[in-house]
Structures are given as C-alpha cells and as structure tokens.
Write a protein that holds these residues in place. Structure first.
Motif, PDB file in Angstrom:
ATOM      1  N   ARG A 144     -12.950 -19.154   0.676  1.00 42.89           N
ATOM      2  CA  ARG A 144     -11.890 -19.442  -0.284  1.00 42.89           C
ATOM      3  C   ARG A 144     -11.663 -20.943  -0.426  1.00 42.89           C
ATOM      4  N   ARG A 145     -11.697 -21.650   0.675  1.00 42.40           N
ATOM      5  CA  ARG A 145     -11.487 -23.094   0.614  1.00 42.40           C
ATOM      6  C   ARG A 145     -12.604 -23.790  -0.164  1.00 42.40           C
ATOM      7  N   ILE A 146     -13.836 -23.417   0.114  1.00 39.62           N
ATOM      8  CA  ILE A 146     -14.956 -24.019  -0.610  1.00 39.62           C
ATOM      9  C   ILE A 146     -14.887 -23.641  -2.085  1.00 39.62           C
ATOM     10  N   ASP A 147     -14.593 -22.385  -2.375  1.00 36.54           N
ATOM     11  CA  ASP A 147     -14.453 -21.949  -3.769  1.00 36.54           C
ATOM     12  C   ASP A 147     -13.380 -22.754  -4.488  1.00 36.54           C
ATOM     13  N   TYR A 148     -12.267 -22.995  -3.799  1.00 40.34           N
ATOM     14  CA  TYR A 148     -11.164 -23.719  -4.439  1.00 40.34           C
ATOM     15  C   TYR A 148     -11.579 -25.145  -4.784  1.00 40.34           C
ATOM     16  N   VAL A 149     -12.220 -25.828  -3.848  1.00 41.44           N
ATOM     17  CA  VAL A 149     -12.664 -27.199  -4.127  1.00 41.44           C
ATOM     18  C   VAL A 149     -13.679 -27.206  -5.268  1.00 41.44           C
ATOM     19  N   ALA A 150     -14.588 -26.244  -5.256  1.00 41.54           N
ATOM     20  CA  ALA A 150     -15.577 -26.159  -6.336  1.00 41.54           C
ATOM     21  C   ALA A 150     -14.899 -25.942  -7.690  1.00 41.54           C
ATOM     22  N   GLU A 151     -13.873 -25.115  -7.716  1.00 43.94           N
ATOM     23  CA  GLU A 151     -13.141 -24.874  -8.966  1.00 43.94           C
ATOM     24  C   GLU A 151     -12.493 -26.152  -9.493  1.00 43.94           C
ATOM     25  N   GLN A 152     -11.960 -26.966  -8.593  1.00 51.53           N
ATOM     26  CA  GLN A 152     -11.333 -28.216  -9.031  1.00 51.53           C
ATOM     27  C   GLN A 152     -12.374 -29.197  -9.558  1.00 51.53           C
ATOM     28  N   LEU A 153     -13.548 -29.188  -8.959  1.00 51.84           N
ATOM     29  CA  LEU A 153     -14.617 -30.062  -9.437  1.00 51.84           C
ATOM     30  C   LEU A 153     -15.118 -29.627 -10.806  1.00 51.84           C
ATOM     31  N   VAL A 154     -15.223 -28.327 -11.022  1.00 50.83           N
ATOM     32  CA  VAL A 154     -15.592 -27.825 -12.350  1.00 50.83           C
ATOM     33  C   VAL A 154     -14.542 -28.246 -13.367  1.00 50.83           C
ATOM     34  N   ALA A 155     -13.273 -28.106 -12.992  1.00 47.60           N
ATOM     35  CA  ALA A 155     -12.191 -28.511 -13.888  1.00 47.60           C
ATOM     36  C   ALA A 155     -12.227 -30.006 -14.184  1.00 47.60           C
ATOM     37  N   ALA A 156     -12.795 -30.777 -13.242  1.00 47.18           N
ATOM     38  CA  ALA A 156     -12.912 -32.224 -13.444  1.00 47.18           C
ATOM     39  C   ALA A 156     -14.164 -32.607 -14.223  1.00 47.18           C
ATOM     40  N   GLY A 157     -14.967 -31.602 -14.634  1.00 49.16           N
ATOM     41  CA  GLY A 157     -16.109 -31.870 -15.491  1.00 49.16           C
ATOM     42  C   GLY A 157     -17.460 -31.865 -14.821  1.00 49.16           C
ATOM     43  N   ILE A 158     -17.523 -31.422 -13.569  1.00 51.12           N
ATOM     44  CA  ILE A 158     -18.794 -31.384 -12.840  1.00 51.12           C
ATOM     45  C   ILE A 158     -19.468 -30.029 -13.094  1.00 51.12           C
ATOM     46  N   ASP A 159     -20.784 -30.041 -13.214  1.00 50.46           N
ATOM     47  CA  ASP A 159     -21.558 -28.815 -13.390  1.00 50.46           C
ATOM     48  C   ASP A 159     -21.260 -27.821 -12.259  1.00 50.46           C
ATOM     49  N   ALA A 160     -21.265 -26.522 -12.584  1.00 53.62           N
ATOM     50  CA  ALA A 160     -20.851 -25.489 -11.627  1.00 53.62           C
ATOM     51  C   ALA A 160     -21.699 -25.498 -10.356  1.00 53.62           C
ATOM     52  N   GLU A 161     -23.025 -25.558 -10.501  1.00 54.67           N
ATOM     53  CA  GLU A 161     -23.886 -25.542  -9.320  1.00 54.67           C
ATOM     54  C   GLU A 161     -23.691 -26.801  -8.489  1.00 54.67           C
ATOM     55  N   GLU A 162     -23.607 -27.944  -9.156  1.00 52.95           N
ATOM     56  CA  GLU A 162     -23.382 -29.197  -8.453  1.00 52.95           C
ATOM     57  C   GLU A 162     -22.011 -29.203  -7.785  1.00 52.95           C
ATOM     58  N   SER A 163     -21.026 -28.610  -8.449  1.00 51.69           N
ATOM     59  CA  SER A 163     -19.685 -28.520  -7.868  1.00 51.69           C
ATOM     60  C   SER A 163     -19.705 -27.760  -6.560  1.00 51.69           C
ATOM     61  N   ARG A 164     -20.508 -26.698  -6.518  1.00 55.76           N
ATOM     62  CA  ARG A 164     -20.613 -25.920  -5.289  1.00 55.76           C
ATOM     63  C   ARG A 164     -21.195 -26.765  -4.151  1.00 55.76           C
ATOM     64  N   HIS A 165     -22.256 -27.511  -4.462  1.00 53.98           N
ATOM     65  CA  HIS A 165     -22.871 -28.367  -3.443  1.00 53.98           C
ATOM     66  C   HIS A 165     -21.867 -29.409  -2.922  1.00 53.98           C
ATOM     67  N   ARG A 166     -21.131 -30.018  -3.845  1.00 49.98           N
ATOM     68  CA  ARG A 166     -20.180 -31.050  -3.446  1.00 49.98           C
ATOM     69  C   ARG A 166     -19.006 -30.459  -2.671  1.00 49.98           C
ATOM     70  N   ALA A 167     -18.619 -29.243  -3.020  1.00 54.15           N
ATOM     71  CA  ALA A 167     -17.532 -28.588  -2.283  1.00 54.15           C
ATOM     72  C   ALA A 167     -17.936 -28.328  -0.836  1.00 54.15           C
ATOM     73  N   VAL A 168     -19.170 -27.885  -0.639  1.00 53.43           N
ATOM     74  CA  VAL A 168     -19.667 -27.684   0.728  1.00 53.43           C
ATOM     75  C   VAL A 168     -19.701 -29.022   1.466  1.00 53.43           C
ATOM     76  N   LEU A 169     -20.148 -30.080   0.788  1.00 51.72           N
ATOM     77  CA  LEU A 169     -20.170 -31.410   1.386  1.00 51.72           C
ATOM     78  C   LEU A 169     -18.761 -31.826   1.806  1.00 51.72           C
ATOM     79  N   ALA A 170     -17.780 -31.627   0.934  1.00 52.06           N
ATOM     80  CA  ALA A 170     -16.399 -32.011   1.244  1.00 52.06           C
ATOM     81  C   ALA A 170     -15.861 -31.218   2.430  1.00 52.06           C
ATOM     82  N   TYR A 171     -16.175 -29.928   2.475  1.00 52.58           N
ATOM     83  CA  TYR A 171     -15.625 -29.104   3.556  1.00 52.58           C
ATOM     84  C   TYR A 171     -16.276 -29.428   4.897  1.00 52.58           C
ATOM     85  N   THR A 172     -17.555 -29.696   4.879  1.00 53.41           N
ATOM     86  CA  THR A 172     -18.202 -30.091   6.142  1.00 53.41           C
ATOM     87  C   THR A 172     -17.679 -31.444   6.621  1.00 53.41           C
TER      88      THR A 172
END
Length: 207
Positions: A144-172
């Motif tokens: 849920r935490r990674i999904d939430y960060v990814a959702e905010q990145l998508v909302a900020a204009g980042i591609d969905a797949e890239e947002s997922r990668h960056r969300a994992v990076l942020a959480y780690t």
C-alpha cells in the motif's frame, strides 16, 4: 390492574456492571497494544513475551487475559494498530493537499525531518519472517505504501511504470534510513542537511 401486596414486596435486583480493576487503574487494552507494538517494532515477534510486557506496564498477566485470548490475539491487535496509525491515518492526513507533488513533499518532510528520529516498525517486524499474521500485514502495508507513492508520482506527471520504479526506490531509501537510525544515526544528515536531503530526493523522484 390493581397491584397486590405480594407484587409490591417483590424486589427486582438491579445488576450493575463491575469495572475490572485493571481498567480502573488505566491498564486497558490500548496500553497493552501500544506496548506490544513497541516490542514488535524493536525486536520482532520473537521478542514479545507476556510476563515481561506485564512488568513494564506495572501489572500482571491477569490484566492480559482480561483483554486478550492469547499472545496471538495481542499480536494481531498490535499489527492492526500499526497499520491504522502509521499507514491509513498518514494517507488520510495527506489527502486534502492539492496535488501529487505536494502530498509527496509533505510525506518526505514528515519522514526525514519531522519524525526523522523514529525508525519505522517494518524493520523490526521483518527481522524474523515466518509468522503468518506479521507476514500478511507487513506485505499489505508495504504494497500500500509503495502504491501510494507511485500514485502521487503519476499525478505529478511521471509515467506509470517509471513511477512504480521510483516508488520502490523511495521506499527502500526510507527503510534504509530507519535501519541506520537504529545502528548509526550519527551518519545521517541532520537539521538543515536533512532538509537538503529531502530536496535532493524530490528532484530524483519528480524530475
């Protein structure tokens, strides 16, 4: 119908609820779950024992069995508290902010500045894998935490797949911070440096 003398003499007993003495002295269920969560976050599920926990609360095992069926019941209650207070409530708090970038910045500020000295309990909970309830909640909270960060990145204009990668990076990065806060806190950036750290992380995430 007229009341007879016999009817008048019948006294219906009034049963009043008796408050358990542990409740009266403040050793209630919430105190047990808070204390158990502290232990789980520090030492994992293998570090949780009822008698030492009772001593730390200044009470006895009788209090424990007044509120919980067994140790597993306490573990489930502590995990529920953790999920609600440190994931659900945080996401709800960020909801009113205007956009994904603002929510992400506020989240990073809370993690690395406002509450920088508080290690995340995921680190302790993950120390001893294999407990079904812990593994289930830990996996759900992590997703849920990674999904939430990814959702905010998508909302900020980042591609969905890239947002997922960056969300994992942020959480780690967050879990790494929590681990170092336990082991080598003096190495981590403090105060003004921590604010600059948040800015650097934001640039990495939303550039």
């Amino acid at each position: 119908m007229q009341e007879t003398q016999a009817d008048a003499e019948v006294q219906v007993p009034v049963v009043q609820a008796q408050e358990h003495p542990e409740v009266a002295t403040g050793q209630h269920r919430d105190a047990w779950t808070r204390a158990a969560l502290e232990v789980l976050g520090e030492r994992g599920v293998t570090g949780l024992a009822i008698e030492p926990l009772a001593r730390s609360l200044g009470t006895t095992k009788g209090s424990f069995y007044w509120h919980f069926r067994d140790r597993e019941d306490l573990i489930r209650a502590a995990l529920e508290r953790w999920e609600n207070a440190e994931t659900d409530a945080v996401i709800a708090m960020l909801g009113p902010l205007a956009d994904g970038g603002s929510r992400l910045r506020e989240l990073l500020t809370a993690i690395f500045l406002t509450h920088a000295d508080v290690p995340d309990r995921s680190v302790g909970l993950a120390a001893h894998p294999g407990h079904p309830a812990v593994d289930e909640v830990l996996a759900r909270v992590t997703r849920r935490r990674i999904d939430y960060v990814a959702e905010q990145l998508v909302a900020a204009g980042i591609d969905a797949e890239e947002s997922r990668h960056r969300a994992v990076l942020a959480y780690t990065a967050y879990l790494g911070w929590s681990t170092m806060m336990r082991s080598t806190p003096e190495v981590l950036p403090r105060r003004e440096q921590a604010a600059a750290f948040v800015e650097s992380l934001m640039r990495l995430l939303v550039r």
